[in-house]
Design a protein around this motif. Sequence first.
Motif, PDB file in Angstrom:
ATOM      1  N   MET A  92       0.687  -1.091  -0.079  1.00 45.17           N
ATOM      2  CA  MET A  92       0.189   0.028  -0.288  1.00 45.17           C
ATOM      3  C   MET A  92       0.774   1.472  -0.124  1.00 45.17           C
ATOM      4  O   MET A  92       0.589   2.388  -0.649  1.00 45.17           O
ATOM      5  CB  MET A  92      -0.931   0.033   1.154  1.00 45.17           C
ATOM      6  CG  MET A  92      -2.059  -1.029   1.148  1.00 45.17           C
ATOM      7  SD  MET A  92      -2.977  -1.115  -0.370  1.00 45.17           S
ATOM      8  CE  MET A  92      -2.184  -2.428  -1.312  1.00 45.17           C
ATOM      9  N   SER A 143       0.897   4.214  -2.945  1.00 41.09           N
ATOM     10  CA  SER A 143       0.520   5.690  -2.724  1.00 41.09           C
ATOM     11  C   SER A 143       1.403   6.447  -3.472  1.00 41.09           C
ATOM     12  O   SER A 143       0.968   7.690  -3.946  1.00 41.09           O
ATOM     13  CB  SER A 143       0.817   5.758  -1.182  1.00 41.09           C
ATOM     14  OG  SER A 143       2.144   5.718  -0.721  1.00 41.09           O
ATOM     15  N   SER A 202      -4.948   3.705  -0.511  1.00 40.66           N
ATOM     16  CA  SER A 202      -3.574   3.233  -0.032  1.00 40.66           C
ATOM     17  C   SER A 202      -3.533   3.608   1.379  1.00 40.66           C
ATOM     18  O   SER A 202      -3.349   2.956   2.337  1.00 40.66           O
ATOM     19  CB  SER A 202      -2.564   3.849  -0.847  1.00 40.66           C
ATOM     20  OG  SER A 202      -1.196   3.770  -0.099  1.00 40.66           O
ATOM     21  N   SER A 243      -3.807   0.977   4.452  1.00 35.39           N
ATOM     22  CA  SER A 243      -2.182   1.167   5.283  1.00 35.39           C
ATOM     23  C   SER A 243      -2.859   1.292   6.748  1.00 35.39           C
ATOM     24  O   SER A 243      -2.411   0.637   7.551  1.00 35.39           O
ATOM     25  CB  SER A 243      -1.669   2.225   4.814  1.00 35.39           C
ATOM     26  OG  SER A 243      -0.952   2.135   3.575  1.00 35.39           O
TER      27      SER A 243
END
Length: 400
Positions: free
Chosen positions: A35, A39, A266, A270
């Motif tokens: 993730m 990003s 993301s 996360s």
Amino acid sequence: MSPAGLAWRYVRRQPARAALGVTGIAVVGALLFDMLLLSRGLVVSFRDILDTAGFDVRVTSTEAQPTLGPPLPQATRVAAAVAALPEVREVVPLRFGKAEVPVTDGSPLGINLYGSGTREGRGWPVIEGTGLTPRADGVLPVVINRRMARRLGIGPGSKVRLTGACASVSSAAPAIELEVLGIVSFPFDRAADLTAMTTLPAYVRICGGEDPEEADVLLVASKTGVSADATVAAIGGAVPGVYAFSNEQLLDRFQKTDFSYFRQISFVLSSITVFFAFLLVTTLLTVSVNQRFGELAVLRALGVRRRRIVASLLFESALLVGTGGLLALPLGGAMALWLDGILRQMPDIPQRLHFFVLDPRAVVMHVALIVLTAMLAAVYPAYLAARLPIAATLRREVVS
């Protein structure tokens, strides 16, 4: 015994529980690492594509993207004015259109057609043959991408006839014959794209009826030592009525629009993975502390200080999370390659654009989140161990 040595003995004494914790952290950490790569992956990959083109500034007629806005009028005059600026090294006008090429069964095959001004620096990466250079003998040159070469079975030295379809319909002008100089890699080609690039005069002849003074975009390269922002400011002051933007400004625009969805996804995933890692380690350590109340009470009764007990739990958490976090890097890298291959099959995605790109910032963020998770996960078990009543616990152990 040091707190680290005590933590290692506790972990080694419960290998199944330690293996379960490390495996869980590795899986969760791999998802967290992916993730973090997602990003910024699109931004890093898109910046790499822009930089490999060799231009750091683009000039259009409006703030719209070059392929979406109206063409730039009087592009020759604007290009000459921009090229005269001391901050500018090179200016290349570029046109975007469509064309058709006949295939063996006689039916037309649609392709992307670019018209480019003469480049002083290196052109697009050449796979075979040479780049696009004007011919003095009157032959109209063209370079094509690899997919078009394979589809038509042609290569450097071959002839190809193109009929313009630049206005969404086939041109009334006759087909124009061009000579293939080389096979090149265009940065924004999609997997199914058939692409050809020729000179601006040849582009105007192929399309028929196109204004030879127009351009969809001017590609500008700054001189060595001159920042793109300085070039943008110079263009804005010298040539009013046009819109100049640097690669960084274009990236910033894409981050706020096209790439914002992936950044939000993301961030959410996360956060969830960090929370699950925290719960997993906290649960394992809490269960371990509850089962070792008698041992901890004996250690405290023998004179082991409270802070040493707390430190050993912190080391135990760091050992579990650190080992799992290190294993998460190669596991996450393998998962990223697999997921990137799936996402790149989406339509309208350039072949050179990647969703997951290894970035040092993502690795640093991954390590920082793993360390933070290890520290927070040890807080509650350490609190239980620090508040443990020694006498009552020993009495309960003896009675039980």
